[in-house]
Motif scaffolding. Sequence first.
Motif, mmCIF file in Angstrom:
data_model
loop_
_atom_site.group_PDB
_atom_site.id
_atom_site.type_symbol
_atom_site.label_atom_id
_atom_site.label_comp_id
_atom_site.label_asym_id
_atom_site.label_seq_id
_atom_site.Cartn_x
_atom_site.Cartn_y
_atom_site.Cartn_z
ATOM 1 N N LYS A 236 0.968 -1.346 -0.002
ATOM 2 C CA LYS A 236 0.077 -0.194 0.181
ATOM 3 C C LYS A 236 0.835 1.266 -0.030
ATOM 4 C CE LYS A 236 -3.758 -0.362 2.362
ATOM 5 N NZ LYS A 236 -4.617 -0.541 3.545
ATOM 6 N N PRO A 237 2.020 1.402 0.754
ATOM 7 C CA PRO A 237 2.602 2.502 0.931
ATOM 8 C C PRO A 237 3.433 2.914 -0.553
ATOM 9 C CG PRO A 237 3.016 1.271 2.602
ATOM 10 C CD PRO A 237 2.361 0.403 1.920
ATOM 11 N N TRP A 238 3.361 1.833 -1.481
ATOM 12 C CA TRP A 238 4.334 2.062 -2.694
ATOM 13 C C TRP A 238 3.231 2.323 -3.830
ATOM 14 C CZ3 TRP A 238 9.358 1.787 -2.539
ATOM 15 C CH2 TRP A 238 9.852 1.159 -1.017
ATOM 16 N N GLN A 239 2.004 2.759 -3.507
ATOM 17 C CA GLN A 239 1.174 3.044 -4.684
ATOM 18 C C GLN A 239 1.688 4.558 -5.097
ATOM 19 O OE1 GLN A 239 -2.386 5.593 -3.731
ATOM 20 N NE2 GLN A 239 -3.777 3.722 -4.465
ATOM 21 N N ILE A 240 1.532 4.597 -6.510
ATOM 22 C CA ILE A 240 1.956 5.912 -7.153
ATOM 23 C C ILE A 240 0.782 6.767 -7.213
ATOM 24 C CG2 ILE A 240 2.410 6.840 -9.445
ATOM 25 C CD1 ILE A 240 4.038 4.613 -10.216
ATOM 26 N N ASN A 241 0.960 7.885 -6.468
ATOM 27 C CA ASN A 241 -0.118 8.858 -6.283
ATOM 28 C C ASN A 241 0.346 10.251 -6.268
ATOM 29 O OD1 ASN A 241 0.937 9.268 -3.650
ATOM 30 N ND2 ASN A 241 -0.267 7.630 -2.865
ATOM 31 N N ILE A 266 -1.752 2.174 -8.341
ATOM 32 C CA ILE A 266 -1.935 3.398 -9.015
ATOM 33 C C ILE A 266 -3.427 4.136 -8.704
ATOM 34 C CG2 ILE A 266 -2.517 2.870 -11.092
ATOM 35 C CD1 ILE A 266 -0.785 4.887 -12.402
ATOM 36 N N THR A 267 -3.298 5.283 -8.460
ATOM 37 C CA THR A 267 -4.681 6.026 -8.398
ATOM 38 C C THR A 267 -5.182 6.374 -9.699
ATOM 39 O OG1 THR A 267 -3.657 8.359 -8.370
ATOM 40 C CG2 THR A 267 -3.991 7.174 -6.073
ATOM 41 N N GLU A 268 -6.629 6.514 -9.507
ATOM 42 C CA GLU A 268 -7.467 7.086 -10.795
ATOM 43 C C GLU A 268 -6.693 8.406 -11.400
ATOM 44 O OE1 GLU A 268 -10.525 7.289 -13.740
ATOM 45 O OE2 GLU A 268 -9.824 5.467 -12.429
ATOM 46 N N GLU A 269 -6.529 9.211 -10.658
ATOM 47 C CA GLU A 269 -5.939 10.738 -10.968
ATOM 48 C C GLU A 269 -4.727 10.379 -11.744
ATOM 49 O OE1 GLU A 269 -8.860 10.752 -8.009
ATOM 50 O OE2 GLU A 269 -7.083 9.809 -7.777
ATOM 51 N N VAL A 270 -3.931 9.813 -11.010
ATOM 52 C CA VAL A 270 -2.463 9.517 -11.875
ATOM 53 C C VAL A 270 -2.553 8.788 -13.025
ATOM 54 C CG1 VAL A 270 -0.226 8.714 -11.330
ATOM 55 C CG2 VAL A 270 -1.139 10.131 -9.689
ATOM 56 N N MET A 271 -3.600 7.527 -12.916
ATOM 57 C CA MET A 271 -3.497 6.732 -14.059
ATOM 58 C C MET A 271 -4.037 7.702 -15.433
ATOM 59 S SD MET A 271 -3.634 3.765 -15.572
ATOM 60 C CE MET A 271 -3.835 3.098 -16.812
#
Length: 299
Positions: A236-241, A266-271
């Motif tokens: 979880k801490p390694w999510q690209i956000n 990855i978050t929706e926004e970054v994706m």
Amino acid sequence: MKHLLSIEELSQEQIEKIVDLACVLKKDRKSSPQVLTGQQWALIFTKSSTRTRVSFEVGIRELGGQVMFLSGADIQLGRGEPIKDTARVMGRMIHGAVIRTFAQQDVVDFAKFSGIPTINALTDDEHPCQILADLQTIKERLGGWAGKRVCFLGDGDCNVARSWIWASARLGFELIIGAPKAFQPQESFMRHVPSGSIRVVDDPAEAVKGCDVLYTDVWVSMGKEAESADRIETLKPWQINDALLKHAKAGAIVMHCLPAYRGKEITEEVMEANADVIFDQAENRLHAQKAVIVELTRK
């Protein structure tokens, strides 16, 4: 080149030649060289796929060949026939094979016993076609990989990460594997990799610092479903956000080999903010794989 079994087996010159050719083929897709005229190729998949199957079927046809798709349920391989026997039979009937399966040794053995060009379309050990398409994307977006810093985030011991490690070893760009200790590359694997510009970092912010490319993959690959809950919690801490991106180099691009699970790696926004790059990667699977096939058919 007789086969494409791994990035490990490719030289710097071979990788660069494939990427350069992929860029040429992409620019003039309608004029694809008909190197497979009169040839029959097989896609042998014991792992399901979207991008890999579509890109290879389209690519083989655009190069003038015919293609058949065989799942594990379609052939005796799925019922326990030794790979060497399947390879010996198919090698007498078809001209090339693309294999997507679990064990790397199956691809190696098929190439050995079939005597026909064999392409690794993904195994548990490596995913060479994906990394060649990724390198093409980096060349298009950043002008190349020389002097660039790439960070792979998440499961640093997966097949995509391993192919990235070999790409860095061959091409000399800086690679950071950002992963918690439980998901870092195994020492037994890293002992075989030439020393170079590869670092393993266990802090997300430190891992992406100064990076030109942030790259992630799914956290729960095929065959790892039983570990799903533990993997998601640990990674979880390694999510690209957006918060993590602030630690990277200004203007850094985000890459994902797909499928993407928004809200996890990855978050929706970054994706969505990086969709152009990510779907260039997906498209480039077609062009990079056509380049591989052209190289395999050179006399």
